[in-house]
Structures are given as structure tokens and as C-alpha cells.
Design a protein around this motif. Structure first.
Motif, mmCIF file in Angstrom:
data_model
loop_
_atom_site.group_PDB
_atom_site.id
_atom_site.type_symbol
_atom_site.label_atom_id
_atom_site.label_comp_id
_atom_site.label_asym_id
_atom_site.label_seq_id
_atom_site.Cartn_x
_atom_site.Cartn_y
_atom_site.Cartn_z
ATOM 1 N N UNK A 1 -19.326 -11.820 -57.490
ATOM 2 C CA UNK A 1 -19.196 -12.092 -56.138
ATOM 3 C C UNK A 1 -17.919 -11.829 -55.397
ATOM 4 N N UNK A 2 -17.614 -11.436 -54.383
ATOM 5 C CA UNK A 2 -16.770 -11.249 -53.403
ATOM 6 C C UNK A 2 -16.859 -12.218 -52.357
ATOM 7 N N UNK A 3 -15.647 -13.082 -51.876
ATOM 8 C CA UNK A 3 -15.723 -13.695 -50.778
ATOM 9 C C UNK A 3 -14.565 -13.182 -49.673
ATOM 10 N N UNK A 4 -14.694 -12.775 -48.602
ATOM 11 C CA UNK A 4 -13.853 -12.332 -47.743
ATOM 12 C C UNK A 4 -13.968 -13.148 -46.367
ATOM 13 N N UNK A 5 -12.804 -13.604 -45.969
ATOM 14 C CA UNK A 5 -12.687 -14.224 -44.603
ATOM 15 C C UNK A 5 -11.676 -13.542 -43.963
ATOM 16 N N UNK A 6 -12.086 -12.863 -42.768
ATOM 17 C CA UNK A 6 -11.105 -12.088 -41.981
ATOM 18 C C UNK A 6 -11.354 -12.736 -40.499
ATOM 19 N N UNK A 7 -10.243 -12.041 -39.756
ATOM 20 C CA UNK A 7 -10.495 -12.423 -37.978
ATOM 21 C C UNK A 7 -10.657 -10.903 -37.770
ATOM 22 N N UNK A 8 -11.672 -10.952 -36.604
ATOM 23 C CA UNK A 8 -11.828 -9.406 -36.060
ATOM 24 C C UNK A 8 -11.460 -9.898 -34.464
ATOM 25 N N UNK A 9 -10.403 -9.462 -34.058
ATOM 26 C CA UNK A 9 -9.974 -9.957 -32.824
ATOM 27 C C UNK A 9 -10.867 -9.099 -31.610
ATOM 28 N N UNK A 10 -11.392 -8.088 -32.026
ATOM 29 C CA UNK A 10 -12.022 -7.363 -30.741
ATOM 30 C C UNK A 10 -13.619 -7.711 -30.956
ATOM 31 N N UNK A 11 -13.853 -8.672 -31.653
ATOM 32 C CA UNK A 11 -15.320 -9.078 -31.547
ATOM 33 C C UNK A 11 -15.608 -10.053 -30.602
ATOM 34 N N UNK A 12 -16.327 -9.647 -29.432
ATOM 35 C CA UNK A 12 -16.436 -10.199 -28.040
ATOM 36 C C UNK A 12 -17.674 -10.663 -27.804
ATOM 37 N N UNK A 13 -18.658 -10.284 -28.531
ATOM 38 C CA UNK A 13 -20.195 -10.619 -27.866
ATOM 39 C C UNK A 13 -21.061 -10.778 -29.108
ATOM 40 N N UNK A 19 -23.533 -5.579 -34.979
ATOM 41 C CA UNK A 19 -22.973 -4.418 -35.294
ATOM 42 C C UNK A 19 -22.071 -4.527 -36.602
ATOM 43 N N UNK A 20 -21.505 -5.548 -36.861
ATOM 44 C CA UNK A 20 -20.517 -5.935 -37.755
ATOM 45 C C UNK A 20 -21.391 -6.358 -39.089
ATOM 46 N N UNK A 56 -16.183 -1.002 -44.213
ATOM 47 C CA UNK A 56 -17.316 -0.914 -43.425
ATOM 48 C C UNK A 56 -17.106 -1.502 -41.826
ATOM 49 N N UNK A 57 -16.294 -2.702 -41.852
ATOM 50 C CA UNK A 57 -16.147 -3.273 -40.429
ATOM 51 C C UNK A 57 -15.239 -2.185 -39.705
ATOM 52 N N UNK A 58 -14.233 -1.647 -40.372
ATOM 53 C CA UNK A 58 -13.279 -0.924 -39.557
ATOM 54 C C UNK A 58 -13.879 0.524 -39.122
ATOM 55 N N UNK A 59 -14.808 0.796 -39.969
ATOM 56 C CA UNK A 59 -15.709 2.226 -39.453
ATOM 57 C C UNK A 59 -16.821 1.948 -38.564
ATOM 58 N N UNK A 60 -17.084 0.727 -38.199
ATOM 59 C CA UNK A 60 -18.147 0.359 -37.205
ATOM 60 C C UNK A 60 -17.182 0.409 -35.940
ATOM 61 N N UNK A 61 -15.846 0.238 -36.026
ATOM 62 C CA UNK A 61 -14.956 0.582 -34.872
ATOM 63 C C UNK A 61 -14.248 -0.869 -34.545
ATOM 64 N N UNK A 62 -14.168 -1.726 -35.413
ATOM 65 C CA UNK A 62 -13.290 -3.247 -35.340
ATOM 66 C C UNK A 62 -12.195 -2.981 -35.997
ATOM 67 N N UNK A 63 -11.347 -3.998 -35.671
ATOM 68 C CA UNK A 63 -9.946 -4.104 -36.155
ATOM 69 C C UNK A 63 -10.241 -5.598 -36.947
ATOM 70 N N UNK A 64 -9.753 -5.193 -38.364
ATOM 71 C CA UNK A 64 -9.686 -6.601 -39.399
ATOM 72 C C UNK A 64 -8.355 -7.128 -39.490
ATOM 73 N N UNK A 65 -8.090 -8.444 -39.000
ATOM 74 C CA UNK A 65 -6.752 -8.936 -39.214
ATOM 75 C C UNK A 65 -6.761 -9.969 -40.486
#
Length: 65
Positions: A1-13, A19-20, A56-65
Motif C-alpha cells: 500500500x502507498x500512503x501519500x499526503x499532499x497539498x493541493x493549493x487550488x482545491x477550493x470547493x 473531482x480529485x 491523476x490529480x494533475x491530469x484532473x487540472x490541479x497542482x500538487x505541492x
């Protein structure tokens, strides 16, 4: 299993959260996605690589930080 914790600065609503979540679950239908809209944090537990999840998150149009 993979655990990933990221910030998506343009996630606003709620639509962004949806979508993410859908983008992640498109590459791993069993993925567990937890979001915190206030801090723009996304925590994912999945059976695919962190790179696949990030892509996958980036292809959906979001920035991953």
C-alpha cells in the motif's frame, strides 16, 4: 500500500474535492481519499504508486505541492 499526503493549493470547493477523489479512484477504485478543504490537504491510501496518484490529480487540472 502507498500512503501519500499532499497539498493541493487550488482545491477550493466541494466540487474540487469530488473531482480529485474521482481522479484518484479512476486509477485505483479501492483508494481511500481524505481531504481537508480548509488546509487544502489530501491524504490518500492506495495500491498504486505515489507517482500515479500525483499524475491523476494533475491530469484532473490541479497542482500538487
Amino acid at each position: 500500500m502507498t500512503t501519500l499526503s499532499v497539498t493541493v493549493p487550488d482545491m477550493a470547493c466541494g466540487a474540487c474535492v469530488s473531482t480529485i477523489t474521482q481522479a484518484v479512484q479512476a486509477v485505483d477504485p479501492s483508494a481511500e481519499v481524505k481531504t481537508d478543504l480548509a488546509s487544502k490537504a489530501v491524504d490518500i491510501t492506495a495500491s498504486v504508486t505515489a507517482e500515479a496518484l500525483t499524475e491523476a490529480i494533475q491530469k484532473a487540472g490541479y497542482t500538487v505541492a
